[in-house]
Design an enzyme around this catalytic site. Structure first.
Site, mmCIF file in Angstrom:
data_model
loop_
_atom_site.group_PDB
_atom_site.id
_atom_site.type_symbol
_atom_site.label_atom_id
_atom_site.label_comp_id
_atom_site.label_asym_id
_atom_site.label_seq_id
_atom_site.Cartn_x
_atom_site.Cartn_y
_atom_site.Cartn_z
ATOM 1 N N LYS A 71 0.812 -1.229 0.000
ATOM 2 C CA LYS A 71 0.000 0.000 0.000
ATOM 3 C C LYS A 71 0.846 1.280 0.000
ATOM 4 O O LYS A 71 0.425 2.302 -0.537
ATOM 5 C CB LYS A 71 -0.953 0.007 1.198
ATOM 6 C CG LYS A 71 -2.123 -0.948 1.052
ATOM 7 C CD LYS A 71 -3.125 -0.779 2.181
ATOM 8 C CE LYS A 71 -4.279 -1.748 2.011
ATOM 9 N NZ LYS A 71 -5.341 -1.568 2.999
ATOM 10 N N ASP A 107 -10.299 3.020 1.694
ATOM 11 C CA ASP A 107 -10.571 2.332 2.973
ATOM 12 C C ASP A 107 -11.370 3.230 3.929
ATOM 13 O O ASP A 107 -12.406 2.831 4.459
ATOM 14 C CB ASP A 107 -9.264 1.913 3.655
ATOM 15 C CG ASP A 107 -8.704 0.611 3.095
ATOM 16 O OD1 ASP A 107 -9.481 -0.174 2.508
ATOM 17 O OD2 ASP A 107 -7.487 0.385 3.250
HETATM 18 P P1 NDP Z 1 -1.394 -2.775 10.564
HETATM 19 O O1 NDP Z 1 -0.473 -3.919 10.774
HETATM 20 O O2 NDP Z 1 -0.980 -1.615 9.731
HETATM 21 O O3 NDP Z 1 -1.795 -2.174 12.028
HETATM 22 C C1 NDP Z 1 -2.187 -3.026 13.081
HETATM 23 C C2 NDP Z 1 -2.620 -2.196 14.282
HETATM 24 O O4 NDP Z 1 -3.123 -3.114 15.268
HETATM 25 C C3 NDP Z 1 -1.506 -1.410 14.957
HETATM 26 O O5 NDP Z 1 -2.023 -0.223 15.517
HETATM 27 C C4 NDP Z 1 -1.062 -2.378 16.080
HETATM 28 O O6 NDP Z 1 -0.494 -1.705 17.195
HETATM 29 C C5 NDP Z 1 -2.406 -2.938 16.490
HETATM 30 N N1 NDP Z 1 -2.286 -4.230 17.159
HETATM 31 C C6 NDP Z 1 -2.106 -5.462 16.571
HETATM 32 N N2 NDP Z 1 -2.075 -6.422 17.507
HETATM 33 C C7 NDP Z 1 -2.242 -5.801 18.712
HETATM 34 C C8 NDP Z 1 -2.313 -6.253 20.066
HETATM 35 N N3 NDP Z 1 -2.197 -7.561 20.364
HETATM 36 N N4 NDP Z 1 -2.491 -5.348 21.045
HETATM 37 C C9 NDP Z 1 -2.626 -4.021 20.746
HETATM 38 N N5 NDP Z 1 -2.557 -3.524 19.494
HETATM 39 C C10 NDP Z 1 -2.373 -4.403 18.485
HETATM 40 O O7 NDP Z 1 -2.748 -3.417 10.036
HETATM 41 P P2 NDP Z 1 -3.910 -2.705 9.177
HETATM 42 O O8 NDP Z 1 -4.189 -1.373 9.753
HETATM 43 O O9 NDP Z 1 -3.597 -2.817 7.734
HETATM 44 O O10 NDP Z 1 -5.126 -3.699 9.454
HETATM 45 C C11 NDP Z 1 -5.768 -3.722 10.718
HETATM 46 C C12 NDP Z 1 -7.029 -4.556 10.605
HETATM 47 O O11 NDP Z 1 -7.932 -3.899 9.724
HETATM 48 C C13 NDP Z 1 -6.823 -5.964 10.039
HETATM 49 O O12 NDP Z 1 -7.601 -6.850 10.797
HETATM 50 C C14 NDP Z 1 -7.389 -5.866 8.630
HETATM 51 O O13 NDP Z 1 -7.932 -7.090 8.194
HETATM 52 C C15 NDP Z 1 -8.492 -4.835 8.829
HETATM 53 N N6 NDP Z 1 -8.879 -4.138 7.620
HETATM 54 C C16 NDP Z 1 -10.202 -4.135 7.307
HETATM 55 C C17 NDP Z 1 -10.646 -3.487 6.190
HETATM 56 C C18 NDP Z 1 -12.098 -3.525 5.874
HETATM 57 O O14 NDP Z 1 -12.462 -3.108 4.764
HETATM 58 N N7 NDP Z 1 -12.948 -3.959 6.785
HETATM 59 C C19 NDP Z 1 -9.727 -2.763 5.287
HETATM 60 C C20 NDP Z 1 -8.346 -2.771 5.737
HETATM 61 C C21 NDP Z 1 -7.961 -3.452 6.867
HETATM 62 P P3 NDP Z 1 1.091 -1.357 17.238
HETATM 63 O O15 NDP Z 1 1.257 -0.088 16.439
HETATM 64 O O16 NDP Z 1 1.340 -1.165 18.690
HETATM 65 O O17 NDP Z 1 1.819 -2.534 16.643
#
Ligand code: NDP
Length: 285
Positions: A71, A107
């Site tokens: 992306k 998105d």
């Molecule tokens: P990223 O990897 O860019 O970001 C993940 C985020 O989740 C970060 O803020 C991370 O925190 C946090 N995180 C992950 N695990 C934990 C945990 N155990 N405890 C606390 N914080 C946590 O992922 P994306 O933003 O690309 O995707 C996030 C979700 O959104 C996914 O499930 C994806 O499938 C969904 N999604 C849904 C869409 C839709 O159309 N419905 C479109 C795009 C995405 P940290 O910064 O601390 O690591």
């Protein structure tokens, strides 16, 4: 009548892409409107993105979606970005205009369309708390700020990612965004109108995981949203429903980001109900 066997092509580029369900709803929409278009799931490793983008131009693809991990990496291969994609710093949809490849991000727009159409809520003037600071969170936050929310509190586990996102978006939009480090249970107070889980917590196969939030002091009409679409009813949404709170699932965002992409590519009004049915059937089968 002359025959035309050449379909118009669109595709998602990512790694992995085998389980990416967007094509299911796009193909259903093409069929519904009788369009000779095809949607391909193309597995592209990071070191092959440059070649893949040359191929996108050479084959004359009408558009592409980008998913993990492309992306941000795709940006140097594009001719221009929409203002929103520039603010977000990531592209999930590319459309071809003549010889030009234009980067967009649907998105956050998809999330907002779901908020308005499925939950019946206009974000203008609302107080929002959002968990997460990754790609999905950035896209939603940018659109919420552009839509005029009164307050956007970003809560994230990692300080540097959360603070950087908030600083970037405040600078780009001058909007009311602030950051809080996520330590222990995040209490959703009564002033919050909308809570959004924009983390990947609860995503299959870790469907038993739930973001550490305390809803005991929330208002009954606080809308609880999840970006996770598999499973559609996450544990967070199940708890909110048990408490009688309204909810918005990740399928809504997924459908509407596709609807917006479909309309950008084809110029036709998307058959929303057909796309939603196709996607729900694919994810629930
Ligand atoms: P990223 O990897 O860019 O970001 C993940 C985020 O989740 C970060 O803020 C991370 O925190 C946090 N995180 C992950 N695990 C934990 C945990 N155990 N405890 C606390 N914080 C946590 O992922 P994306 O933003 O690309 O995707 C996030 C979700 O959104 C996914 O499930 C994806 O499938 C969904 N999604 C849904 C869409 C839709 O159309 N419905 C479109 C795009 C995405 P940290 O910064 O601390 O690591």
């Amino acid at each position: 009548m002359p025959r035309n066997y050449k379909a118009e092509l669109v595709a998602v580029l990512g790694q992995p892409v085998a389980e990416n369900p967007t094509g299911v709803m796009m193909e259903a929409a093409f069929q519904e409107l009788g369009l000779n278009w095809r949607y391909l799931n193309l597995e592209v490793a990071p070191h092959q993105l440059a070649d893949a983008m040359t191929g996108v131009r050479a084959f004359g693809l009408r558009g592409i979606n980008l998913t993990i991990p492309h992306k941000v990496a795709v940006i140097p291969y594009l001719d221009a970005l929409s203002p929103e994609a520039r603010v977000i710093g990531a592209v999930n949809t590319v459309r071809r205009q003549g010889e030009q490849l234009l980067g967009e991000n649907t998105d956050g727009k998809g999330f907002l369309r779901g908020l308005r159409s499925d939950a019946g809520i206009d974000p203008k003037g609302k107080r929002v708390a959002m968990l997460g600071a990754g790609g999905a969170a950035r896209a939603i936050a940018a659109e919420l700020l552009l839509a005029g929310v009164a307050d956007l509190l970003v809560v994230n586990r990692s300080l540097s990612r959360g603070q950087t996102m908030v600083d970037d978006l405040r600078q780009a939009t001058n909007g009311p965004i602030r950051f809080e480090l996520w330590q222990g249970a995040f209490r959703v107070l009564s002033e919050i109108d909308i809570l959004i889980n924009a983390t990947s917590i609860g995503l299959f196969p870790d469907a038993e995981a739930k973001p550490d939030v305390d809803l005991s002091q929330s208002r009954k009409d606080c809308l609880v949203c999840d970006v996770v679409f598999n499973p559609p009813v996450t544990r967070l949404l199940a708890e909110a429903k048990d408490r009688g709170m309204p909810t918005l699932d990740g399928l809504s965002m997924l459908v509407y980001q596709g609807v917006i992409g479909f309309e950008l590519w084809t110029g036709h009004k998307a058959p929303e109900a057909v796309m939603k049915r196709a996607l729900s059937a694919a994810l629930l089968s």
